[in-house]
Design a protein around this motif. Structure first.
Motif, short mmCIF file in Angstrom:
data_model
loop_
_atom_site.label_atom_id
_atom_site.label_comp_id
_atom_site.label_asym_id
_atom_site.label_seq_id
_atom_site.Cartn_x
_atom_site.Cartn_y
_atom_site.Cartn_z
N ALA A 132 -1.40 1.67 1.55
CA ALA A 132 -1.73 0.79 0.43
C ALA A 132 -0.88 1.18 -0.77
O ALA A 132 -0.82 2.36 -1.14
N PRO A 133 -0.20 0.23 -1.41
CA PRO A 133 0.57 0.53 -2.61
C PRO A 133 -0.30 1.16 -3.68
O PRO A 133 -1.51 0.89 -3.76
N SER A 134 0.28 1.99 -4.52
CA SER A 134 -0.48 2.69 -5.55
C SER A 134 -1.11 1.74 -6.57
O SER A 134 -2.12 2.08 -7.20
N ASN A 135 -0.52 0.56 -6.73
CA ASN A 135 -1.07 -0.40 -7.68
C ASN A 135 -2.12 -1.32 -7.04
O ASN A 135 -2.55 -2.29 -7.66
N GLU A 196 6.27 4.01 -6.30
CA GLU A 196 5.46 4.90 -5.46
C GLU A 196 5.92 6.33 -5.74
O GLU A 196 6.83 6.85 -5.10
N ILE A 197 5.30 6.97 -6.73
CA ILE A 197 5.77 8.25 -7.24
C ILE A 197 5.18 9.41 -6.43
O ILE A 197 3.96 9.52 -6.29
N PRO A 198 6.04 10.28 -5.87
CA PRO A 198 5.53 11.45 -5.13
C PRO A 198 4.66 12.31 -6.04
O PRO A 198 4.98 12.56 -7.20
N GLY A 199 3.53 12.76 -5.51
CA GLY A 199 2.61 13.57 -6.30
C GLY A 199 1.53 12.76 -6.97
O GLY A 199 0.43 13.28 -7.22
N LEU A 200 1.82 11.50 -7.28
CA LEU A 200 0.83 10.62 -7.88
C LEU A 200 0.29 9.61 -6.87
O LEU A 200 -0.80 9.08 -7.04
N SER A 201 1.06 9.36 -5.83
CA SER A 201 0.63 8.43 -4.79
C SER A 201 -0.39 9.09 -3.88
O SER A 201 -0.30 10.27 -3.56
N PRO A 206 4.96 9.78 5.20
CA PRO A 206 5.37 8.64 6.02
C PRO A 206 4.99 7.30 5.38
O PRO A 206 5.74 6.33 5.45
N GLY A 207 3.80 7.28 4.76
CA GLY A 207 3.37 6.06 4.10
C GLY A 207 4.25 5.70 2.92
O GLY A 207 4.61 4.54 2.72
N MET A 208 4.61 6.71 2.12
CA MET A 208 5.49 6.46 0.99
C MET A 208 6.86 5.99 1.46
O MET A 208 7.48 5.12 0.83
#
Length: 257
Positions: A132-135, A196-201, A206-208
Protein backbone atom coordinates in the motif's frame (compact mmCIF):
# COMPACT_ATOMS: atom_id res chain seq x y z
CA UNK A 1 7.58 15.01 -38.10
CA UNK A 2 10.40 17.32 -37.27
CA UNK A 3 12.84 15.77 -34.82
CA UNK A 4 14.66 17.81 -32.14
CA UNK A 5 18.34 18.50 -32.90
CA UNK A 6 20.91 16.19 -31.31
CA UNK A 7 22.39 17.40 -28.04
CA UNK A 8 25.55 19.47 -28.44
CA UNK A 9 28.96 18.04 -27.65
CA UNK A 10 29.78 18.69 -24.03
CA UNK A 11 33.19 19.72 -22.90
CA UNK A 12 34.38 18.08 -19.67
CA UNK A 13 34.00 21.37 -17.83
CA UNK A 14 30.40 21.86 -19.03
CA UNK A 15 29.49 18.31 -18.05
CA UNK A 16 31.07 18.76 -14.63
CA UNK A 17 29.19 22.03 -14.11
CA UNK A 18 25.90 20.28 -14.94
CA UNK A 19 26.57 17.51 -12.42
CA UNK A 20 27.60 19.97 -9.74
CA UNK A 21 24.47 22.01 -10.38
CA UNK A 22 22.25 18.92 -10.22
CA UNK A 23 23.85 17.79 -6.96
CA UNK A 24 23.42 21.25 -5.46
CA UNK A 25 19.77 21.37 -6.58
CA UNK A 26 19.10 17.97 -5.03
CA UNK A 27 20.72 18.83 -1.70
CA UNK A 28 18.93 22.19 -1.59
CA UNK A 29 15.62 20.47 -2.32
CA UNK A 30 16.12 17.98 0.52
CA UNK A 31 17.11 20.71 2.95
CA UNK A 32 14.27 23.04 1.99
CA UNK A 33 11.68 20.25 2.24
CA UNK A 34 12.84 19.40 5.76
CA UNK A 35 12.91 23.04 6.90
CA UNK A 36 9.55 23.93 5.35
CA UNK A 37 7.94 20.75 6.70
CA UNK A 38 9.16 21.61 10.19
CA UNK A 39 8.04 25.23 9.81
CA UNK A 40 4.57 24.26 8.61
CA UNK A 41 4.23 21.63 11.34
CA UNK A 42 5.18 24.12 14.08
CA UNK A 43 2.77 26.74 12.71
CA UNK A 44 -0.09 24.24 12.62
CA UNK A 45 0.74 23.00 16.14
CA UNK A 46 0.72 26.57 17.48
CA UNK A 47 -2.59 27.20 15.73
CA UNK A 48 -4.10 24.08 17.29
CA UNK A 49 -2.92 25.11 20.75
CA UNK A 50 -4.26 28.65 20.36
CA UNK A 51 -7.62 27.34 19.16
CA UNK A 52 -7.89 24.84 22.00
CA UNK A 53 -7.40 21.75 19.85
CA UNK A 54 -5.29 18.88 21.15
CA UNK A 55 -4.24 16.48 18.40
CA UNK A 56 -1.59 13.84 18.95
CA UNK A 57 -0.90 13.70 15.21
CA UNK A 58 -1.69 16.08 12.35
CA UNK A 59 -5.03 15.41 10.66
CA UNK A 60 -5.57 14.89 6.97
CA UNK A 61 -6.05 18.60 6.27
CA UNK A 62 -2.85 19.46 8.15
CA UNK A 63 -0.92 16.79 6.24
CA UNK A 64 -2.07 18.17 2.90
CA UNK A 65 -1.14 21.71 3.95
CA UNK A 66 2.30 20.56 5.08
CA UNK A 67 2.84 18.82 1.72
CA UNK A 68 1.82 21.94 -0.17
CA UNK A 69 4.09 24.19 1.88
CA UNK A 70 7.07 21.80 1.91
CA UNK A 71 7.13 20.47 -1.65
CA UNK A 72 5.34 23.38 -3.28
CA UNK A 73 7.50 25.91 -1.49
CA UNK A 74 10.67 24.02 -2.37
CA UNK A 75 9.66 23.86 -6.04
CA UNK A 76 8.89 27.57 -6.16
CA UNK A 77 12.12 28.61 -4.43
CA UNK A 78 14.37 26.42 -6.57
CA UNK A 79 12.63 27.45 -9.79
CA UNK A 80 12.93 31.17 -9.04
CA UNK A 81 16.44 30.89 -7.62
CA UNK A 82 18.08 28.17 -9.70
CA UNK A 83 16.12 27.30 -12.87
CA UNK A 84 13.96 30.27 -13.86
CA UNK A 85 12.82 30.03 -17.48
CA UNK A 86 14.51 32.31 -19.98
CA UNK A 87 12.61 34.42 -22.50
CA UNK A 88 13.54 31.93 -25.24
CA UNK A 89 12.28 28.99 -23.18
CA UNK A 90 9.02 30.78 -22.47
CA UNK A 91 8.53 31.52 -26.17
CA UNK A 92 9.25 27.89 -27.13
CA UNK A 93 6.84 26.66 -24.45
CA UNK A 94 4.12 29.00 -25.71
CA UNK A 95 4.57 27.68 -29.24
CA UNK A 96 4.32 24.10 -27.98
CA UNK A 97 1.13 24.90 -26.06
CA UNK A 98 -0.51 26.09 -29.29
CA UNK A 99 0.20 22.77 -31.01
CA UNK A 100 -2.67 20.29 -30.89
CA UNK A 101 -0.15 17.44 -30.83
CA UNK A 102 1.12 18.62 -27.44
CA UNK A 103 -2.31 18.27 -25.83
CA UNK A 104 -3.08 14.93 -27.44
CA UNK A 105 0.31 13.47 -26.52
CA UNK A 106 -0.02 14.69 -22.94
CA UNK A 107 -3.44 13.15 -22.40
CA UNK A 108 -2.38 9.88 -24.00
CA UNK A 109 0.80 9.79 -21.90
CA UNK A 110 -1.17 10.35 -18.70
CA UNK A 111 -3.61 7.57 -19.64
CA UNK A 112 -0.74 5.25 -20.55
CA UNK A 113 0.98 5.87 -17.21
CA UNK A 114 -2.23 5.08 -15.36
CA UNK A 115 -2.87 1.88 -17.31
CA UNK A 116 0.79 0.89 -16.99
CA UNK A 117 0.64 1.33 -13.21
CA UNK A 118 -2.43 -0.91 -13.07
CA UNK A 119 -0.69 -3.57 -15.15
CA UNK A 120 2.47 -3.50 -13.03
CA UNK A 121 0.40 -3.66 -9.84
CA UNK A 122 -1.59 -6.60 -11.19
CA UNK A 123 1.56 -8.47 -12.19
CA UNK A 124 3.11 -8.00 -8.76
CA UNK A 125 -0.15 -9.02 -7.08
CA UNK A 126 0.16 -12.41 -8.80
CA UNK A 127 3.52 -12.92 -7.10
CA UNK A 128 2.99 -11.41 -3.67
CA UNK A 129 0.76 -9.10 -1.66
CA UNK A 130 0.58 -5.67 -3.24
CA UNK A 131 2.13 -3.00 -0.98
CA UNK A 132 0.00 0.00 0.00
CA UNK A 133 1.43 3.42 -0.90
CA UNK A 134 2.36 5.56 2.11
CA UNK A 135 -0.27 8.13 1.15
CA UNK A 136 -3.02 5.48 1.14
CA UNK A 137 -4.49 6.42 4.53
CA UNK A 138 -4.30 10.14 3.71
CA UNK A 139 -6.23 9.67 0.46
CA UNK A 140 -8.87 7.53 2.15
CA UNK A 141 -9.43 10.05 4.95
CA UNK A 142 -9.47 12.98 2.54
CA UNK A 143 -12.06 11.21 0.40
CA UNK A 144 -14.36 10.99 3.40
CA UNK A 145 -13.71 14.39 4.96
CA UNK A 146 -12.58 16.79 2.21
CA UNK A 147 -13.48 15.34 -1.22
CA UNK A 148 -13.41 18.68 -3.05
CA UNK A 149 -10.09 19.68 -1.51
CA UNK A 150 -8.71 16.26 -2.39
CA UNK A 151 -9.55 16.82 -6.06
CA UNK A 152 -7.91 20.26 -6.02
CA UNK A 153 -4.85 18.86 -4.25
CA UNK A 154 -4.36 15.66 -6.29
CA UNK A 155 -5.35 16.90 -9.73
CA UNK A 156 -4.36 20.56 -9.56
CA UNK A 157 -1.70 21.43 -7.00
CA UNK A 158 0.40 18.27 -6.70
CA UNK A 159 1.03 17.85 -10.48
CA UNK A 160 1.96 21.54 -10.71
CA UNK A 161 4.58 21.71 -7.98
CA UNK A 162 5.93 18.17 -8.47
CA UNK A 163 6.54 18.74 -12.17
CA UNK A 164 8.09 22.12 -11.44
CA UNK A 165 10.54 20.50 -9.03
CA UNK A 166 11.33 17.12 -10.55
CA UNK A 167 11.04 17.87 -14.26
CA UNK A 168 11.85 21.58 -14.62
CA UNK A 169 14.49 21.93 -11.92
CA UNK A 170 16.10 18.51 -11.48
CA UNK A 171 15.64 16.81 -14.84
CA UNK A 172 15.96 20.12 -16.66
CA UNK A 173 19.36 20.81 -15.11
CA UNK A 174 20.94 17.77 -16.78
CA UNK A 175 18.79 17.79 -19.92
CA UNK A 176 19.81 21.38 -20.69
CA UNK A 177 23.42 20.18 -20.73
CA UNK A 178 22.62 17.32 -23.11
CA UNK A 179 22.57 14.69 -20.35
CA UNK A 180 18.99 13.63 -21.07
CA UNK A 181 19.19 9.93 -20.17
CA UNK A 182 21.00 10.46 -16.84
CA UNK A 183 18.51 13.24 -16.11
CA UNK A 184 15.55 10.94 -16.73
CA UNK A 185 16.99 8.15 -14.59
CA UNK A 186 18.08 10.25 -11.62
CA UNK A 187 15.09 12.62 -11.48
CA UNK A 188 12.73 9.64 -11.73
CA UNK A 189 14.59 7.84 -8.94
CA UNK A 190 14.28 10.91 -6.71
CA UNK A 191 10.61 11.23 -7.64
CA UNK A 192 10.05 7.62 -6.57
CA UNK A 193 11.98 7.90 -3.30
CA UNK A 194 10.12 11.07 -2.25
CA UNK A 195 6.82 9.23 -2.66
CA UNK A 196 8.02 6.21 -0.68
CA UNK A 197 10.71 7.26 1.80
CA UNK A 198 12.85 4.52 3.41
CA UNK A 199 12.45 4.58 7.18
CA UNK A 200 9.10 6.36 6.99
CA UNK A 201 7.30 3.84 4.81
CA UNK A 202 5.48 0.98 6.51
CA UNK A 203 6.24 -1.28 3.54
CA UNK A 204 9.04 -3.84 3.44
CA UNK A 205 11.99 -3.32 1.13
CA UNK A 206 10.48 -5.57 -1.58
CA UNK A 207 7.26 -3.60 -1.27
CA UNK A 208 9.06 -0.28 -1.59
CA UNK A 209 10.94 -1.55 -4.64
CA UNK A 210 7.62 -2.39 -6.29
CA UNK A 211 6.27 1.09 -5.60
CA UNK A 212 9.53 2.70 -6.72
CA UNK A 213 9.19 0.89 -10.03
CA UNK A 214 5.72 2.34 -10.52
CA UNK A 215 6.63 5.87 -9.43
CA UNK A 216 9.95 5.76 -11.28
CA UNK A 217 8.28 4.68 -14.51
CA UNK A 218 5.77 7.46 -14.08
CA UNK A 219 8.54 10.02 -13.60
CA UNK A 220 10.44 8.73 -16.63
CA UNK A 221 7.41 9.14 -18.89
CA UNK A 222 6.80 12.67 -17.61
CA UNK A 223 10.45 13.60 -18.16
CA UNK A 224 10.38 12.18 -21.69
CA UNK A 225 7.18 14.12 -22.37
CA UNK A 226 8.73 17.36 -21.15
CA UNK A 227 11.77 16.84 -23.35
CA UNK A 228 9.62 15.80 -26.32
CA UNK A 229 7.17 18.69 -26.24
CA UNK A 230 9.32 21.50 -24.87
CA UNK A 231 6.69 22.73 -22.43
CA UNK A 232 6.21 21.92 -18.75
CA UNK A 233 2.46 22.09 -19.28
CA UNK A 234 2.65 18.69 -20.99
CA UNK A 235 3.87 16.64 -17.98
CA UNK A 236 1.65 18.69 -15.68
CA UNK A 237 -1.38 17.74 -17.78
CA UNK A 238 -0.29 14.09 -18.05
CA UNK A 239 0.29 13.97 -14.28
CA UNK A 240 -3.16 15.45 -13.68
CA UNK A 241 -4.77 12.89 -16.01
CA UNK A 242 -3.06 10.03 -14.15
CA UNK A 243 -4.00 11.38 -10.73
CA UNK A 244 -7.53 12.14 -11.86
CA UNK A 245 -8.05 8.59 -13.13
CA UNK A 246 -6.67 7.14 -9.88
CA UNK A 247 -8.90 9.49 -7.91
CA UNK A 248 -12.00 8.37 -9.81
CA UNK A 249 -11.21 4.77 -8.93
CA UNK A 250 -10.72 5.76 -5.30
CA UNK A 251 -14.01 7.67 -5.20
CA UNK A 252 -15.86 4.72 -6.72
CA UNK A 253 -14.31 2.32 -4.23
CA UNK A 254 -12.42 0.44 -6.95
CA UNK A 255 -9.02 1.11 -5.41
CA UNK A 256 -7.61 0.88 -1.92
CA UNK A 257 -5.51 4.03 -2.39
Amino acid sequence: MKQPPPPPFLSPSASTAAWVGFTADTLLAIGLMLVLSLFAGICLALFNVSSGQNQAAPGVLAQMLIAIVATGGTAAVLYLWRRRATAAEKAASLQAIHRRRTWVTSVLAGAAVFVGSLVVSWLFSRLSALPAPSNNALMQQAREQYPVLLVVFAVGLAPLYEELLFRRVLFGRLAAAGLVLPGIVLSSLLFAVVHEIPGLSANSWPGMLQLWLIYGGMGAVFAWLYQRTGTLLAPILAHAVNNGAALIMLMLGLSSG
